[in-house]
Design an enzyme around this catalytic site. Sequence first.
Site, PDB file in Angstrom:
ATOM      1  N   HIS A  42       1.069  -1.442  -0.144  1.00 36.90           N
ATOM      2  CA  HIS A  42       0.022   0.352  -0.257  1.00 36.90           C
ATOM      3  C   HIS A  42       0.853   1.146   0.009  1.00 36.90           C
ATOM      4  O   HIS A  42       2.464   0.610   0.043  1.00 36.90           O
ATOM      5  CB  HIS A  42      -0.689   0.172   1.599  1.00 36.90           C
ATOM      6  CG  HIS A  42      -0.409   0.283   2.306  1.00 36.90           C
ATOM      7  ND1 HIS A  42       0.458  -0.825   3.300  1.00 36.90           N
ATOM      8  CD2 HIS A  42       0.094   1.177   3.258  1.00 36.90           C
ATOM      9  CE1 HIS A  42       1.301   0.007   3.889  1.00 36.90           C
ATOM     10  NE2 HIS A  42       1.108   1.042   4.204  1.00 36.90           N
ATOM     11  N   HIS A 124       5.541   6.030  -0.692  1.00 31.31           N
ATOM     12  CA  HIS A 124       6.463   5.339  -1.503  1.00 31.31           C
ATOM     13  C   HIS A 124       5.906   4.241  -0.828  1.00 31.31           C
ATOM     14  O   HIS A 124       5.344   3.968   0.015  1.00 31.31           O
ATOM     15  CB  HIS A 124       8.147   5.193  -0.391  1.00 31.31           C
ATOM     16  CG  HIS A 124       7.557   5.046   1.448  1.00 31.31           C
ATOM     17  ND1 HIS A 124       6.769   6.512   1.773  1.00 31.31           N
ATOM     18  CD2 HIS A 124       7.742   3.609   2.385  1.00 31.31           C
ATOM     19  CE1 HIS A 124       6.901   5.492   3.055  1.00 31.31           C
ATOM     20  NE2 HIS A 124       7.439   4.809   3.228  1.00 31.31           N
TER      21      HIS A 124
END
Length: 175
Positions: A42, A124
């Site tokens: 995620h 990220h």
Amino acid sequence: MAQRLFFALPVARTSQLALLKLQSQLAQAGIHGRMIPATNFHLTLAFLGSVTASQKDALLARLADLTVPDLHLELDTLHYWAKPGIVALGARRTPIALGQLATQLQQDAYQHGLHPTRHAFRPHITLFRGASALLPDLAHVPEQPIVMTSHSVELMVSVNGPAGVEYHCLKRWQR
């Protein structure tokens, strides 16, 4: 009972496959650590911390009409954060809409007494935890950016399960 919550962009199956391939390449190149399973991939927008049921209800009421922009992101650079031992794939450029969405969610959390964000938003996806280093000769990885497109935002809960930490979607907002 409080729950550990965060807002995230889900990772589509095609991007998950590309991330798994990259993980494998990094492991073969000498990165040691716990590989994050594809089901846990995620992109965190805002970490909320420990949230009570009443805080969660208020949060959902405040954000009932959350507008989700179409998001397109190129993940093209590796990061290593030594203290937590994280190897992640990030983006050199943050799309304006993505930065604005993350800021909106982080500010809402702060204004309502939830976990304050201490760092600037850096998109990220974590690939490894408990890694001891990022090898210098991996500067060219990935060879091609991994393109991530999203049309939804999820409120996620972090749960300790028998196989380790698992993330589950509590609520989804879609474009």
